[in-house]
Design an enzyme around this catalytic site. Structure first.
Site, short mmCIF file in Angstrom:
data_model
loop_
_atom_site.label_atom_id
_atom_site.label_comp_id
_atom_site.label_asym_id
_atom_site.label_seq_id
_atom_site.Cartn_x
_atom_site.Cartn_y
_atom_site.Cartn_z
N GLY A 79 -13.92 0.46 -5.59
CA GLY A 79 -13.99 1.39 -4.46
C GLY A 79 -14.57 0.69 -3.24
CB SER A 112 -7.38 -0.39 1.06
OG SER A 112 -7.83 -1.10 -0.07
CB SER A 113 -12.75 -1.02 0.00
OG SER A 113 -13.13 0.14 0.68
CD GLU A 122 -9.03 6.01 -4.89
OE1 GLU A 122 -9.60 4.91 -4.83
OE2 GLU A 122 -9.65 7.08 -5.00
CB THR A 177 -8.95 -0.97 -8.40
OG1 THR A 177 -8.82 0.25 -7.72
CG2 THR A 177 -8.43 -2.08 -7.52
CG ASP A 214 -8.62 5.09 -0.94
OD1 ASP A 214 -9.59 5.66 -1.47
OD2 ASP A 214 -8.19 3.98 -1.33
NE ARG A 224 -4.22 1.68 0.68
CZ ARG A 224 -5.23 1.82 -0.17
NH1 ARG A 224 -5.20 1.23 -1.35
NH2 ARG A 224 -6.28 2.53 0.15
CD GLU A 261 -4.57 3.81 -3.57
OE1 GLU A 261 -5.77 3.53 -3.36
OE2 GLU A 261 -4.02 3.62 -4.67
#
Ligand code: GLU
Length: 610
Positions: A513, A489-490, A445, A425, A465, A123, A462
């Site tokens: 997302g 993040s998801s 993102e 993504t 987020d 990440r 990113e």
């Protein structure tokens, strides 16, 4: 060679016949065979293109673009590991699906080596100099796109460091050779896919025109976006990949490439960012213990925080465990299948409760611990039973976060959900010939990331987020911006195991997302409770609630379903839900091929195997 094709393979015949590779070669290297010129699956960029699912016996790879999938297939055919294939796929995605992921972004990779599950956290991190008010202006949170475009939103990319770490531990082929597909395609040119062309035409791609490098690459001299079918060469990216291939990921993080990234971010004319060369040099990918939970006959393992995805899915499934979902299978909507109203009701209500906890509690664990110090409290059967008792026959509307018994930490609140999620993504699932598996979700993102380009690749946005507001009424928000922190993040890369045999039975994940959580939960319920194959489960209409309205996929559900949910008190929103699910499942029937893969009909993905 037995290169397996989908049963309605007409679209792919030309491509695949051009992809034949000689017999598998031993490590250390891959000899890449680029597909014949101009061939790519001509499928719709938006809308829905039915996909049949694909079978294979030995190995399989599922990715969002046929050229990327094929690079992974060639790596596996050459004796490469699942991680090797994921690396080749990611490098090709950087080139052919630049709107979604790439070396300028971050990823989560979940790996099974037949003994243990390991996760790799690539990440992005906030620059050391970032402060909680990064996205505040005049005391208020910025508009989403105001934060996104330019240097401000760019986090330190993690893709290459994470893949390098995974390759050190699980690579079989030479690192260098895994970059060959992307290098060759970048040098010779790839054919712009319909989806990329469509996204370039959208208003959301307009800021690319303000970046001279991106504008020259994605647009014709007359300003029109490159059309589908255009051959696009990317020598700048080829040179970067050649460097990384020869000398390792370090060349990206220190030296001229890092210098260019930092200069691009900091020198942005209207929205400069804070990223420095020192941030890049200091970036570390991490291995983390997987987040695992049980659901009926299965054990699921995925990415722990800073992703909120598998945790939220674990909560949803834990709340649904007491319900007989198998007795609520999908129903006919004309020739299609759709989930029953009762199933959508139960799953959406569980979703509300899980998203409420997600919004309150989840952030980078290196900065903010979950209540009780780990995921155990939020996943404990007693806590989830108490949460599940809030689900009645009518919709609860908006759920509030719970108070797990072990909660002993300050309660932080998150700001409201941010603006519309634009398609971005990418998800990659792989199983190799030895049974090792990868589930990897990778992102820059938003669509085209921060919309600034360096040396042929786009930089991520990113950092948006993070919560734009650092606190609410003086109460700090867990997911606020802090120097060195990873944004929540998801992304939900998951592996599913049979509890009794211990066999890995599925690898799955999606973009989308914050709706990723609902997309992946749908596939899990679809396969594990309803007995659908992974392709059927992926194709099933998307649905769920993110603790707002109950969302149903536009053009894919019946008015009867909408009415039945309204009758239960749901506020229903029918909307596009562009998942990009990819999955591979093990089939149990004797005489059948072992692996069955599915790709999302909403995007351009395909599955290949042998
Ligand atoms: N950046 C998002 C996340 O990490 C994913 C965005 C998307 O899927 O479009 O959760």
């Amino acid at each position: 060679m037995n290169h397996l094709l989908p049963s309605n393979a007409t679209l792919f015949v030309a491509l695949s016949s051009a992809l034949l590779l000689g017999c598998a070669t031993a490590p250390p290297g891959l000899v890449y065979q680029p597909p014949a010129a101009g061939l790519q699956a001509p499928e719709a960029a938006s809308g829905f293109t039915d996909k049949p699912g694909w079978s294979a016996n030995k190995f399989m790879v599922a990715a969002a673009n046929p050229l990327a999938t094929d690079a992974g297939r060639q790596v596996l055919a050459a004796g490469g590991s699942a991680v090797d294939a994921a690396i080749a796929v990611q490098m090709v995605l950087t080139l052919v699906e630049p709107q979604s992921s790439g070396i300028g972004g971050g990823l989560f990779l979940v790996h099974w080596d037949q003994k243990q599950v390991q996760t790799y956290d690539g990440r992005e991190t906030a620059p050391a100099a970032a402060t909680p008010d990064l996205f505040m202006k005049d005391g208020k949170p910025m508009a989403f796109m105001e934060g996104v475009v330019g240097g401000r939103s760019v986090g330190t990319p993690g893709v290459l460091r994470a893949l390098e770490l995974a390759h050190r531990q699980h690579g079989k082929l030479a690192w260098k050779s895994l970059f060959q597909p992307a290098i060759q395609l970048a040098e010779q040119g790839f054919i712009v896919s319909p989806r990329l062309a469509t996204l370039l035409r959208e208003d959301s791609a307009k800021p690319l025109r303000n970046d001279p490098t991106a504008a020259a690459y994605f647009f014709e001299p007359d300003g029109s976006p490159k059309a589908a079918g255009t051959r696009l060469r990317n020598p700048a990216l080829a040179a970067v990949l050649r460097d990384v291939a020869e000398r390792g990921a370090g060349v990206f993080y220190e030296g001229p490439i890092a210098r260019d990234i930092a200069a691009k971010v900091r020198g942005h004319a209207t929205n400069p960012g804070l990223l420095t060369e020192a941030d890049l040099a200091g970036y570390r990918a991490k291995t983390r213990d997987p987040l695992c939970f049980d659901y009926r006959l299965w054990r699921l393992c995925g990415m722990p925080p800073p992703s909120s995805g598998p945790l939220a899915i674990g909560q949803m499934l834990g709340m649904l465990a007491g319900r007989n979902l198998a007795a609520l299978p999908p129903v006919k909507n004309g020739a299609l299948l759709e989930p029953s109203a009762e199933a959508v009701h139960l799953i959406s209500e569980a979703g509300r409760l899980a998203y409420a906890d997600r919004g309150r509690f989840v952030a980078d664990p290196d900065f903010t611990s979950l209540p009780g110090g780990s995921a155990a409290a939020l996943l404990s059967p007693a806590y989830l039973a108490q949460r599940a008792s809030l689900i009645t026959d009518r919709s609860m509307g908006r759920a509030t976060p719970g108070t797990p018994a072990m909660l002993g930490v300050p309660v932080a609140r998150l700001a409201d959900d941010r603006s519309p999620e634009l398609p971005s993504t990418s998800h990659v699932s792989v199983v190799d010939a030895n049974g090792n598996a990868v589930s990897m979700t990778t992102t820059i993102e938003n669509v085209f990331g921060a919309q600034i380009m360096v040396r042929g690749f786009l930089l991520n946005n990113e950092l948006t987020d993070f919560s734009f507001a650092p606190s609410e009424n003086g109460v700090p928000i867990a997911n606020r911006v802090e120097g060195g922190k990873r944004p929540r993040s998801s992304m939900s890369p998951l592996l599913v195991f049979d509890k009794v045999s211990g066999q890995m039975v599925m690898s799955v994940g999606s973009p989308g997302g914050s709706a990723i959580i609902n997309y992946v939960a749908k596939v899990l319920v679809g396969t594990l409770d309803w007995g659908l194959d992974v392709q059927q489960a992926i194709s099933l209409p998307n649905f769920g609630s993110r603790n707002g309205p109950t969302e149903l996929e536009q053009d894919r559900v019946s008015p009867a379903l909408v009415d039945a949910l309204k009758a239960k008190g749901h506020e229903v929103r029918v909307m596009p839900q562009t998942s990009g699910l990819q999955g591979i499942q093990r089939r149990s029937g004797s005489g059948q091929p072992v692996w069955f893969g599915g790709a999302d009909p909403r995007r351009e993905g395909v599955v290949m195997g042998q």
